[in-house]
Design a protein around this motif. Structure first.
Motif, PDB file in Angstrom:
ATOM      1  N   PRO A  60       0.813  -1.226   0.000  1.00  0.00           N
ATOM      2  CA  PRO A  60       0.000   0.000   0.000  1.00  0.00           C
ATOM      3  C   PRO A  60       0.840   1.266   0.000  1.00  0.00           C
ATOM      4  CG  PRO A  60      -0.137  -1.127   2.127  1.00  0.00           C
ATOM      5  CD  PRO A  60       0.538  -2.060   1.182  1.00  0.00           C
ATOM      6  N   LEU A  61       2.026   1.220   0.625  1.00  0.00           N
ATOM      7  CA  LEU A  61       2.898   2.401   0.600  1.00  0.00           C
ATOM      8  C   LEU A  61       3.318   2.733  -0.825  1.00  0.00           C
ATOM      9  CD1 LEU A  61       4.807   4.564   1.692  1.00  0.00           C
ATOM     10  CD2 LEU A  61       6.497   2.761   2.099  1.00  0.00           C
ATOM     11  N   LEU A  62       3.775   1.733  -1.568  1.00  0.00           N
ATOM     12  CA  LEU A  62       4.213   1.972  -2.939  1.00  0.00           C
ATOM     13  C   LEU A  62       3.060   2.407  -3.832  1.00  0.00           C
ATOM     14  CD1 LEU A  62       6.685  -1.008  -3.250  1.00  0.00           C
ATOM     15  CD2 LEU A  62       7.280   1.417  -3.324  1.00  0.00           C
ATOM     16  N   ALA A  63       1.892   1.803  -3.621  1.00  0.00           N
ATOM     17  CA  ALA A  63       0.719   2.246  -4.380  1.00  0.00           C
ATOM     18  C   ALA A  63       0.428   3.714  -4.085  1.00  0.00           C
ATOM     19  CB  ALA A  63      -0.488   1.378  -4.038  1.00  0.00           C
ATOM     20  N   GLY A  64       0.560   4.118  -2.805  1.00  0.00           N
ATOM     21  CA  GLY A  64       0.342   5.516  -2.448  1.00  0.00           C
ATOM     22  C   GLY A  64       1.381   6.445  -3.045  1.00  0.00           C
ATOM     23  N   LEU A  65       2.654   6.037  -3.005  1.00  0.00           N
ATOM     24  CA  LEU A  65       3.722   6.848  -3.596  1.00  0.00           C
ATOM     25  C   LEU A  65       3.502   7.060  -5.092  1.00  0.00           C
ATOM     26  CD1 LEU A  65       6.944   5.356  -1.944  1.00  0.00           C
ATOM     27  CD2 LEU A  65       6.117   7.687  -1.676  1.00  0.00           C
ATOM     28  N   SER A 107      -2.651   2.759  -9.839  1.00  0.00           N
ATOM     29  CA  SER A 107      -2.726   2.081  -8.540  1.00  0.00           C
ATOM     30  C   SER A 107      -2.783   0.567  -8.711  1.00  0.00           C
ATOM     31  CB  SER A 107      -3.951   2.570  -7.763  1.00  0.00           C
ATOM     32  OG  SER A 107      -3.907   3.961  -7.553  1.00  0.00           O
ATOM     33  N   VAL A 108      -3.548   0.104  -9.687  1.00  0.00           N
ATOM     34  CA  VAL A 108      -3.679  -1.337  -9.921  1.00  0.00           C
ATOM     35  C   VAL A 108      -2.352  -1.927 -10.388  1.00  0.00           C
ATOM     36  CG1 VAL A 108      -4.769  -3.067 -11.409  1.00  0.00           C
ATOM     37  CG2 VAL A 108      -6.168  -1.275 -10.364  1.00  0.00           C
ATOM     38  N   VAL A 109      -1.679  -1.252 -11.316  1.00  0.00           N
ATOM     39  CA  VAL A 109      -0.418  -1.775 -11.837  1.00  0.00           C
ATOM     40  C   VAL A 109       0.654  -1.788 -10.739  1.00  0.00           C
ATOM     41  CG1 VAL A 109       1.458  -1.388 -13.484  1.00  0.00           C
ATOM     42  CG2 VAL A 109      -0.915  -1.117 -14.202  1.00  0.00           C
ATOM     43  N   ALA A 110       0.740  -0.702  -9.948  1.00  0.00           N
ATOM     44  CA  ALA A 110       1.729  -0.660  -8.861  1.00  0.00           C
ATOM     45  C   ALA A 110       1.468  -1.768  -7.855  1.00  0.00           C
ATOM     46  CB  ALA A 110       1.677   0.704  -8.175  1.00  0.00           C
ATOM     47  N   THR A 111       0.206  -2.008  -7.525  1.00  0.00           N
ATOM     48  CA  THR A 111      -0.145  -3.084  -6.595  1.00  0.00           C
ATOM     49  C   THR A 111       0.220  -4.441  -7.174  1.00  0.00           C
ATOM     50  OG1 THR A 111      -1.953  -1.785  -5.650  1.00  0.00           O
ATOM     51  CG2 THR A 111      -2.041  -4.168  -5.340  1.00  0.00           C
ATOM     52  N   VAL A 135      -5.026  -0.858  -3.604  1.00  0.00           N
ATOM     53  CA  VAL A 135      -5.530  -0.002  -4.678  1.00  0.00           C
ATOM     54  C   VAL A 135      -6.209   1.239  -4.091  1.00  0.00           C
ATOM     55  CG1 VAL A 135      -7.187   0.144  -6.578  1.00  0.00           C
ATOM     56  CG2 VAL A 135      -5.756  -1.893  -6.323  1.00  0.00           C
ATOM     57  N   LEU A 136      -6.938   1.068  -2.989  1.00  0.00           N
ATOM     58  CA  LEU A 136      -7.542   2.223  -2.315  1.00  0.00           C
ATOM     59  C   LEU A 136      -6.471   3.198  -1.837  1.00  0.00           C
ATOM     60  CD1 LEU A 136     -10.446   0.730  -0.154  1.00  0.00           C
ATOM     61  CD2 LEU A 136     -10.645   2.463  -1.940  1.00  0.00           C
ATOM     62  N   GLY A 138      -3.507   3.655  -3.200  1.00  0.00           N
ATOM     63  CA  GLY A 138      -2.995   4.334  -4.379  1.00  0.00           C
ATOM     64  C   GLY A 138      -3.943   5.391  -4.897  1.00  0.00           C
ATOM     65  N   LEU A 139      -5.236   5.068  -4.938  1.00  0.00           N
ATOM     66  CA  LEU A 139      -6.211   6.020  -5.457  1.00  0.00           C
ATOM     67  C   LEU A 139      -6.382   7.199  -4.511  1.00  0.00           C
ATOM     68  CD1 LEU A 139      -8.197   6.765  -7.628  1.00  0.00           C
ATOM     69  CD2 LEU A 139      -9.901   5.287  -6.553  1.00  0.00           C
ATOM     70  N   THR A 140      -6.411   6.925  -3.201  1.00  0.00           N
ATOM     71  CA  THR A 140      -6.567   8.012  -2.227  1.00  0.00           C
ATOM     72  C   THR A 140      -5.397   8.982  -2.306  1.00  0.00           C
ATOM     73  OG1 THR A 140      -7.810   6.570  -0.730  1.00  0.00           O
ATOM     74  CG2 THR A 140      -6.866   8.571   0.213  1.00  0.00           C
ATOM     75  N   TYR A 141      -4.182   8.441  -2.312  1.00  0.00           N
ATOM     76  CA  TYR A 141      -3.025   9.329  -2.398  1.00  0.00           C
ATOM     77  C   TYR A 141      -2.868   9.920  -3.799  1.00  0.00           C
ATOM     78  CZ  TYR A 141      -0.872   9.637   2.123  1.00  0.00           C
ATOM     79  OH  TYR A 141      -0.607   9.975   3.424  1.00  0.00           O
ATOM     80  N   GLY A 142      -3.394   9.247  -4.811  1.00  0.00           N
ATOM     81  CA  GLY A 142      -3.417   9.851  -6.130  1.00  0.00           C
ATOM     82  C   GLY A 142      -4.249  11.120  -6.147  1.00  0.00           C
ATOM     83  N   LEU A 143      -5.389  11.086  -5.466  1.00  0.00           N
ATOM     84  CA  LEU A 143      -6.241  12.266  -5.382  1.00  0.00           C
ATOM     85  C   LEU A 143      -5.615  13.341  -4.495  1.00  0.00           C
ATOM     86  CD1 LEU A 143      -9.642  10.372  -5.098  1.00  0.00           C
ATOM     87  CD2 LEU A 143      -8.765  11.599  -7.086  1.00  0.00           C
ATOM     88  N   VAL A 144      -4.877  12.908  -3.460  1.00  0.00           N
ATOM     89  CA  VAL A 144      -4.113  13.876  -2.669  1.00  0.00           C
ATOM     90  C   VAL A 144      -3.071  14.564  -3.555  1.00  0.00           C
ATOM     91  CG1 VAL A 144      -2.472  14.162  -0.772  1.00  0.00           C
ATOM     92  CG2 VAL A 144      -4.478  12.706  -0.467  1.00  0.00           C
ATOM     93  N   GLY A 145      -2.424  13.783  -4.427  1.00  0.00           N
ATOM     94  CA  GLY A 145      -1.461  14.356  -5.359  1.00  0.00           C
ATOM     95  C   GLY A 145      -2.081  15.389  -6.281  1.00  0.00           C
TER      96      GLY A 145
END
Length: 235
Positions: A60-65, A107-111, A135-136, A138-145
């Motif tokens: 989840p960390l990498l998905a978030g990054l 997010s899906v690919v990173a996961t 994936v959540l 990644g998507l949450t931090y994607g929206l933060v980005g």
């Protein structure tokens, strides 16, 4: 068009494909063999291998990054392109849906990449829930980005999106910490990390973190959608 734009950005491709392999490989296969006691939300106190624990935290960390940096780059691109797309005849909702869809893909690919490396040594017990939690994240931090991209330039934004998910998921949400900082419960990674750890080491996953993760996603998503919509307005 967004996927082609992503593919033409070497930094994003490197993050998407290389970073999960590098980090998961180091922590899972280089850490010395040891065990530690943690509290699993759905299963109480457990003794787990240190490498397995950090492998579960890293996905989840990498998905978030990766999601966060992708969201930042998308906002930078949206400032230049989305207004013209609306002028060309696309509805703002179509443009926004396409942008958010790209965050889902990243997010899906990173996961998937991180999990493929982790699975050589350890497979989370509730795999489907673990994938959903990552994936959540990644998507949450994607929206933060996306929101960070409104106020910071590309270089400052990249540093921010490298630091914040790491500080949140890897340090503040770490289940080995006895006394969590009060700030931890208010950060985007709180519920998704709890859900990922639960799914990683328990066959019976508590649903409360999932509901809180979706609520956090809804709040950040509403703000990011408003930000995207602002970029598509015709002046």
């Amino acid at each position: 068009m967004g996927l082609r734009e992503y593919a033409r950005t070497p930094v994003l491709l490197a993050l998407l494909l290389f970073l999960p392999v590098y980090f998961v490989g180091i922590f899972v296969y280089v850490l010395p063999a040891s065990e530690m006691a943690i509290t699993v939300p759905g299963d109480g106190q457990r003794v787990v291998a240190t490498a397995d624990l950090y492998g579960v935290l890293l996905i989840p960390l990498l998905a978030g990054l990766i999601g966060g940096i992708a969201g930042l780059f998308l906002m930078q691109a949206a400032r230049e392109a989305d207004g013209r797309l609306v002028l060309a005849g696309y509805h703002p909702a179509q443009v926004i849906a396409a942008r958010i869809g790209l965050l889902v893909v990243a997010s899906v690919v990173a996961t998937a990449v991180g999990l493929a490396v982790l699975a050589v040594g350890y497979v989370p017990q509730s795999l489907a829930v673990f994938v959903a939690a990552s994936v959540l994240a990644g998507l949450t931090y994607g929206l933060v980005g996306v929101l960070v991209g409104l106020v910071l330039g590309r270089l400052a934004g990249v540093y921010t999106m490298l630091f914040v998910p790491m500080f949140d998921v890897f340090f503040l949400q770490n289940p080995t910490v006895d006394d969590q900082l009060w700030l931890a419960t208010y950060l985007p990674g709180h519920a998704v990390t709890e859900l990922a750890v639960d799914a990683g080491f328990s066959g019976s996953v508590a649903l409360d973190p999932f509901a809180r993760a979706l609520a956090a996603l809804a709040v950040v998503g509403a703000l990011a959608t408003a930000a995207f919509y602002r970029t598509t307005r015709v002046r």
